[in-house]
Design a protein around this motif. Structure first.
Motif, PDB file in Angstrom:
ATOM      1  N   ASN A 178      -0.606   5.749  -4.839  1.00 18.64           N
ATOM      2  CA  ASN A 178      -2.166   5.348  -4.427  1.00 18.64           C
ATOM      3  C   ASN A 178      -3.042   5.362  -5.692  1.00 18.64           C
ATOM      4  O   ASN A 178      -3.784   6.495  -5.644  1.00 18.64           O
ATOM      5  N   PRO A 179      -3.485   4.511  -6.552  1.00 21.58           N
ATOM      6  CA  PRO A 179      -3.164   3.075  -6.078  1.00 21.58           C
ATOM      7  C   PRO A 179      -1.661   2.640  -6.662  1.00 21.58           C
ATOM      8  O   PRO A 179      -1.148   3.199  -7.669  1.00 21.58           O
ATOM      9  N   LEU A 228       0.864  -1.027   0.241  1.00 24.53           N
ATOM     10  CA  LEU A 228      -0.123  -0.090   0.130  1.00 24.53           C
ATOM     11  C   LEU A 228       0.874   1.446  -0.087  1.00 24.53           C
ATOM     12  O   LEU A 228       1.683   1.242   0.809  1.00 24.53           O
ATOM     13  N   SER A 229       0.658   1.990  -0.945  1.00 24.24           N
ATOM     14  CA  SER A 229       1.421   3.489  -0.975  1.00 24.24           C
ATOM     15  C   SER A 229       2.895   3.263  -1.336  1.00 24.24           C
ATOM     16  O   SER A 229       3.466   4.132  -0.769  1.00 24.24           O
ATOM     17  N   TYR A 269      -5.245  -0.364  -3.567  1.00 26.66           N
ATOM     18  CA  TYR A 269      -5.563   1.149  -3.588  1.00 26.66           C
ATOM     19  C   TYR A 269      -6.471   1.063  -2.053  1.00 26.66           C
ATOM     20  O   TYR A 269      -7.104   0.454  -1.709  1.00 26.66           O
ATOM     21  N   LYS A 270      -6.150   2.263  -1.282  1.00 24.81           N
ATOM     22  CA  LYS A 270      -6.813   2.743  -0.322  1.00 24.81           C
ATOM     23  C   LYS A 270      -7.631   3.960  -0.472  1.00 24.81           C
ATOM     24  O   LYS A 270      -7.210   5.103  -0.933  1.00 24.81           O
TER      25      LYS A 270
END
Lengths: 183, 86
Positions: free
Chosen positions: B61-62, B55-56, B71-72
């Motif tokens: 992101n994505p 994540l990241s 993706y968050k």
């Protein structure tokens, strides 16, 4: 005791749920998989002389605690540190060599032996005040000799079996197509 | 690039468990039962089908890698993006 009559020993076997990911997990060193156990129907064995040919000769229940007392330089009340060693039950029984109870107990404990590391079992013993629920097997011995019709059985049980966990229901997740979720 | 997005877990809930890793078994619509391993190291990552997505990573992101993506969103829900037609 069932209906206040006979002592009873109950074997509770369970099965570790097989997750499809288990083999792949073994290649990843970071994993901490939470095990889930599926309970099988419990197997009771009544310890009754007429029914199963087994009777209790003696039994004992012990709780052992390691205690360290540390006296202090200033003369104050000593520090006492305790650590549990075990809480267990020892059962000594007699059985006729050809008795059903002896055969059952010996066979079931052989099955239990295979599961001691996977922790897929628990044993409950109920006889009035000498009762232990979901214990683990500490030791088991049967002694027979040619001169005697009776075999002596010794079982030691210790508290400590893990409670099996229910399998979590599988969730259905809807999907969305796009550059980002939600379109 | 377009993906087939599925919500796997919520980041705040996962961090609240204080686990190093957790396996999520989910039935993905149209794809069936899939297993995702979520791990917590320097970054939160999902490992699926031999692909690890962090994540990241690199502040993206994505984050996209090997035809997959992670993706968050603003609610801290973490989605995995799978190739369309997988």
């Amino acid at each position: 005791m069932l209906g206040g009559q006979d002592p009873i020993i109950i074997f509770q076997l369970s099965k570790l749920a097989d997750t499809g990911f288990a083999q792949r997990l073994s290649r990843i060193p970071l994993v901490s998989e939470i095990p889930t156990l599926v309970e099988m129907p419990p197997i009771p064995v009544y310890l009754n002389e007429q029914l199963t040919g087994v009777y209790i000769d003696s039994e004992s229940k012990n709780i052992d605690i390691e205690t360290e007392t540390e006296t202090l330089e200033n003369g104050a009340e000593p520090e006492v540190n305790q650590k549990g060693i075990g809480s267990g039950v020892t059962i000594n029984m007699f059985a006729k060599k050809d008795s059903l109870g002896l055969t059952l107990i010996a066979a079931l404990l052989d099955v239990v032996f295979d599961k001691v590391t996977s922790k897929e079992y628990a044993i409950t013993y109920i006889n009035g005040p000498t009762t232990i629920f979901r214990a683990v097997l500490r030791s088991f011995a049967i002694d027979q000799n040619a001169e005697n019709e009776l075999a002596t059985i010794k079982i030691e049980l210790t508290k400590g079996s893990k409670q099996p966990k229910k399998i979590e229901p599988t969730v259905t997740v809807p999907g969305s197509v796009g550059t980002l979720p939600g379109g | 690039m377009q993906y087939n997005w599925f919500k796997i877990f919520n980041l705040i809930d996962f961090q609240g468990l204080n686990l190093v890793s957790k396996e999520y078994v989910l039935v993905l619509e149209g794809l069936g039962e899939k297993t995702f391993l979520v791990t917590r190291g320097n970054l939160i990552s999902i490992t699926y089908d031999g692909v690890q997505l962090s994540l990241s990573l690199n502040d993206k992101n994505p984050f996209e890698f090997d035809e997959h993506a992670i993706y968050k969103d603003e609610n801290d829900d973490v989605f995995i993006g799978l190739p369309i037609g997988e």
